[in-house]
Design a protein around this motif. Structure first.
Motif, PDB file in Angstrom:
ATOM      1  N   GLN A 125       1.656   4.107   4.537  1.00 37.58           N
ATOM      2  CA  GLN A 125       0.867   3.085   3.845  1.00 37.58           C
ATOM      3  C   GLN A 125       0.346   2.035   4.805  1.00 37.58           C
ATOM      4  N   PHE A 126       1.254   1.444   5.553  1.00 36.41           N
ATOM      5  CA  PHE A 126       0.846   0.344   6.420  1.00 36.41           C
ATOM      6  C   PHE A 126       0.085   0.827   7.642  1.00 36.41           C
ATOM      7  N   SER A 127       0.273   2.067   8.046  1.00 36.89           N
ATOM      8  CA  SER A 127      -0.544   2.607   9.130  1.00 36.89           C
ATOM      9  C   SER A 127      -2.004   2.641   8.701  1.00 36.89           C
ATOM     10  N   SER A 139      -3.395   0.842   6.246  1.00 38.12           N
ATOM     11  CA  SER A 139      -3.872  -0.524   6.006  1.00 38.12           C
ATOM     12  C   SER A 139      -4.195  -1.242   7.306  1.00 38.12           C
ATOM     13  N   VAL A 140      -3.324  -1.138   8.294  1.00 36.81           N
ATOM     14  CA  VAL A 140      -3.555  -1.812   9.573  1.00 36.81           C
ATOM     15  C   VAL A 140      -4.773  -1.214  10.274  1.00 36.81           C
ATOM     16  N   ILE A 166      -4.350  -3.503   1.513  1.00 34.80           N
ATOM     17  CA  ILE A 166      -3.191  -4.374   1.750  1.00 34.80           C
ATOM     18  C   ILE A 166      -2.557  -4.775   0.429  1.00 34.80           C
ATOM     19  N   SER A 224      -0.591  -1.897  -0.892  1.00 36.84           N
ATOM     20  CA  SER A 224       0.626  -1.743  -0.090  1.00 36.84           C
ATOM     21  C   SER A 224       1.642  -2.824  -0.428  1.00 36.84           C
ATOM     22  N   CYS A 225       1.152  -4.044  -0.651  1.00 36.91           N
ATOM     23  CA  CYS A 225       2.059  -5.142  -0.995  1.00 36.91           C
ATOM     24  C   CYS A 225       2.677  -4.944  -2.379  1.00 36.91           C
ATOM     25  N   VAL A 273       7.248  -1.623   9.195  1.00 39.09           N
ATOM     26  CA  VAL A 273       5.886  -2.063   9.502  1.00 39.09           C
ATOM     27  C   VAL A 273       5.642  -2.008  11.008  1.00 39.09           C
ATOM     28  N   SER A 284       4.824   1.418  11.822  1.00 40.02           N
ATOM     29  CA  SER A 284       3.462   1.750  11.401  1.00 40.02           C
ATOM     30  C   SER A 284       2.434   1.217  12.401  1.00 40.02           C
ATOM     31  N   ALA A 310       0.000  -8.083   9.502  1.00 37.10           N
ATOM     32  CA  ALA A 310       0.759  -7.126   8.691  1.00 37.10           C
ATOM     33  C   ALA A 310       2.207  -7.573   8.532  1.00 37.10           C
ATOM     34  N   THR A 326       3.986  -8.710   5.066  1.00 35.95           N
ATOM     35  CA  THR A 326       5.217  -8.014   4.661  1.00 35.95           C
ATOM     36  C   THR A 326       6.324  -8.998   4.336  1.00 35.95           C
TER      37      THR A 326
END
Length: 783
Positions: A425-427, A429-430, A669, A672-673, A716, A719, A756, A760
């Motif tokens: 997910q965060f990969s 998003s970032v 984001i 993901s949040c 995170v 990620s 990120a 988080t």
């Protein structure tokens, strides 16, 4: 049985309201993004598909070689090409010469309006499926076709058929027919009148003199191939039309048919090869839509597997009393489908509400397909598929539990899939955040590029009527007398567009066999003062020197091309005339800010197409300028455009990409949040007793917060190790598409990573601190 499955699914959602809200909300946002992008993609790929024979329609282009080994594409063609195609090549069903569309002042009685249109041969109407709503097609060189909205604007409720109009104060035409306006998502959007080509040849000096001139590339040629004709084979047949003549042009043109179904999305060429175009953006946003939807599905998987301990006991009991695995799989798929269908209904409403804003950012008109059954069928199938994908892992994972093991305890490895999905997910998003930052930095880099002139306070007026050019000196004097104008000049090309170039240029020391393209501009002596160019050597044009009628000013890039060590006084031959160089100016950027600046020269002889006006910083400047123009063109609206705004439009495509990417990155984001919030809530509930015991033993709130947040921060960070190299690789390749581009600054990656982590911590901290502040008496009293 299905009714029972639905009842259990709804009951399960009711027991876990927070989880249901996160699941449905996340899926709805993901579906909304996918739906918006889907509607936009359908609009893009359907561009130009409204014409009856669009697969057989094409436009003649040519590759020219100004520098050995480098082929440059152009869509302007010599006028003799039309008759040549009709007489010598049977593969063409229809051929139409046409002028480049332009805005001209159309007059009816005392009313004058600027109207965009073109001149074309009769086959044009057949090629582009022109639908006549009233009247008839042209039979005479003075007949004109006008689209319905323009006819309404000019004539109101009066019958327009047979009415007489005047174009550019001199050309008299008669309305023979009203046609249905060209679609907004077509290459002819904005063309509001079609006049006969024979009239263009009779009234336009350039067209009249170019009937047999193969060196004048100023026109468009549209074609419709026969049903069995192949575009590639036909292009091979017409490629060397001019190269086979006794005196072929030095720039070696190679003609080809560019099919209509590639005009919009595949306009980019590299050295004679079609390498794509806007289709890359379409694919990019298609991938983004899939990824954002994937993020929403990951949320569902995460929250479902995170609560597997509670459902695991349910599975164990149901298996013990005789339930088979297939029944459990169906149960979990039904629950997923219920969530997906509810999310789809919510996303349809969200899409309808946000579509106008999305369309405005994308620069499109995209209606919501309420009455399209295909859309709703596709939406239903899409929801079922989404529910299947989102529920596949929980269904297969939970239904595989062994009753004895489940009723005793769950596996310690149960959290591994959740962690992997959070990293994924965060990969994503970032990577989106980094990509968005790089796009905006590239836009800013190009915007800050020196243009070689001062755009502030400058307006431009197209010379649509001969009176403006014929009385320019008087017009300039009266404009200066208003006190609202610093200076005024005429030029053969706009300040933000350069379409006049030549290979017919020679100088002492020119390398034999080379024929570089040099951009040319005809200007009046006040041009330099008006636009604020910077003289680096020599002097500017001046009315005080009679010899300036044969003077030339070069740009720095032209001096470099000609290899002049001392350019002042050098002689340059162009178009049968000899000019002497009196000055050199900084390079002037008129074309794409992302490409190298072409060499250019400026002279004072020839024709003019625009008037540039530098305004003084006083209030009411425009009305004063307008009052002067109305004296020379009474009844016509004062049509002008700001040079600053024209220059800003050069970034429209990149700005839209950046704005849309920003929206999608923010939604990624957010999704993901939502997932992190749900997981943090579950983890806090799962470790309630542990937190209570630690608090009783003296652990501080900060220690407990760090304990509960550490796992998510580590995920995170992992990620980031994945996202940063991937984003760096792909954005580096994206930047290489531009000749003039920025670099990949380290702070973009550092900022995305820090952002990120902050997001988080902000998401997880609420539940972590809430758990840490809870009274241990309540969490341990059951013990």
């Amino acid at each position: 049985m299905l009714k029972n499955y639905l009842r259990i699914a709804l009951r399960t959602l009711g027991r876990s309201r927070l989880s249901a809200v996160v699941n449905i909300g996340g899926l709805a946002i993901g579906m909304t993004v996918a739906m918006l992008i889907g509607l936009w993609i359908v609009n893009e790929v359907s561009f130009d598909r409204n014409f009856d024979h669009y697969r057989r329609i094409g436009k003649i282009w040519q590759f020219v070689t100004f520098v050995k080994g480098v082929k440059v594409p152009y869509d302007v063609i010599p006028e003799p090409m039309g008759p040549e195609l009709r007489s010598s090549f049977p593969d063409f069903d229809k051929v139409s010469m046409a002028s480049i569309p332009e805005t001209q002042v159309v007059q009816y009685a005392d009313k004058k309006l600027p109207v965009h249109g073109l001149y074309a041969e009769p086959d044009f109407a057949d090629i582009f499926s022109v639908s006549i709503e009233s009247g008839r097609r042209q039979r005479d060189m003075h007949d004109i076709l006008v689209d319905a909205p323009t006819a309404q604007a000019i004539f109101g409720d009066k019958n327009p058929i047979g009415q007489v109009l005047k174009i550019s104060d001199t050309i008299v035409v008669r309305v023979s027919g009203i046609f249905k306006a060209f679609p907004a998502n077509s290459s002819l959007d904005g063309v509001h009148f079609v006049a006969p080509w024979s009239l263009y040849q009779a009234t336009n000096n350039n067209a009249r003199g170019a009937k047999t001139d193969w060196g004048n590339n100023s026109f468009n040629v549209y074609v419709q191939l026969k049903a069995n004709a192949d575009v590639k084979n036909v292009s091979n047949k017409i490629r060397d039309i001019l190269l086979k003549t006794d005196n072929p042009p030095v720039y070696r043109p190679e003609f080809f048919v560019f099919p209509m179904d590639r005009w919009h999305l595949y306009r980019d060429f590299h050295n004679g090869v079609n390498v794509g175009g806007f289709i890359e953006i379409v694919r990019l946003f298609g991938i983004i839509g899939i990824f954002v939807l994937l993020l929403a599905c990951i949320n569902f998987m995460n929250l479902s597997t995170a609560r597997s301990e509670r459902r695991a006991r349910e599975v164990g009991i149901r298996k013990t009393i005789g339930s088979v695995r297939s029944q459990l799989i169906v149960q979990f798929f039904v629950e997923s489908a219920v969530i997906a269908l509810i999310a789809f209904g919510l996303s349809a409403i969200l899409t309808w509400l946000t579509l106008p804003l999305f369309a405005a950012i994308a620069g499109k008109t995209i209606p919501f397909p309420w009455t399209d059954p295909v859309f709703w069928m596709a939406g239903a199938l899409f929801s079922v598929l989404t529910g299947f994908i989102a529920g596949s892992y929980p269904a297969l994972y939970l239904s595989s539990f062994k009753p004895i093991k489940v009723l005793k305890r769950t596996s310690r490895l149960a959290a591994l899939p959740r962690r992997a999905l959070v990293v994924l997910q965060f990969s994503i998003s970032v990577a989106l955040i980094i990509g968005t930052a790089v796009v905006y930095r590239q836009i800013g880099y190009a915007r800050d590029r020196p243009t070689g002139y001062d755009r502030s306070g400058m307006i431009e007026v197209n010379i649509n009527t001969p009176a403006l050019n014929q009385h320019f000196d008087v017009l300039r004097t009266q404009l200066l007398a208003t006190g609202a104008v610093t200076d005024v000049t005429e030029c053969s090309s706009s300040m933000t567009d350069q379409n006049n170039g030549t290979t017919d240029i020679d100088w002492k020391g020119k390398e034999p066999g080379t024929h570089p393209l040099v951009m040319s501009s005809n200007v009046t002596p006040e041009y330099g003062r008006t636009i604020g160019w910077r003289i680096t050597r020599g002097r500017d044009f001046s009315r005080d020197y009679a010899t300036d009628s044969t003077a030339m000013v070069l740009s720095e890039s032209a001096v470099a091309l000609m290899r002049f060590k001392q350019p002042l006084g050098e002689l340059v031959q162009h178009n049968g005339h000899t000019y002497h160089v009196i000055g050199v100016v900084d390079n002037i950027l008129k074309e794409s800010p992302f490409e190298p600046i072409k060499p250019a020269f400026f002279t004072q002889d020839g024709w003019f197409s625009v008037i540039d006006i530098k305004l003084t910083p006083v209030s009411g400047a425009i009305p004063k300028v307008e009052s002067v123009f109305r004296q020379f063109n009474p009844g016509a609206p004062f049509a002008f455009h700001w040079v600053n705004q024209d220059y800003a439009r050069k970034f429209d495509s990149e700005v839209r990409v950046g704005e849309l990417a920003t929206v999608f990155a923010a939604l990624a984001i957010l999704i993901s949040c939502l997932g992190l919030f749900g997981l943090a809530t579950f983890v806090a509930e799962q470790r309630t007793k542990e937190v209570g015991i630690r608090k009783v033993l003296g652990a501080s709130v900060f220690t407990l917060w760090r304990l509960l947040s550490r796992e998510f921060v580590l995920l995170v960070l992992l990620s980031l190790l994945i996202a940063i190299p991937v984003a760096r690789y792909y954005m580096g390749h994206w930047l290489e598409h531009y000749d003039y581009h920025t670099g990949l600054a380290w702070w973009i990656f550092a900022g995305a990573g820090l952002g990120a982590i902050v997001v988080t911590l902000a998401t997880v901290s609420f539940q972590a601190i809430r758990a840490a502040l809870a009274n241990p008496v309540h969490s341990l009293r059951s013990e």
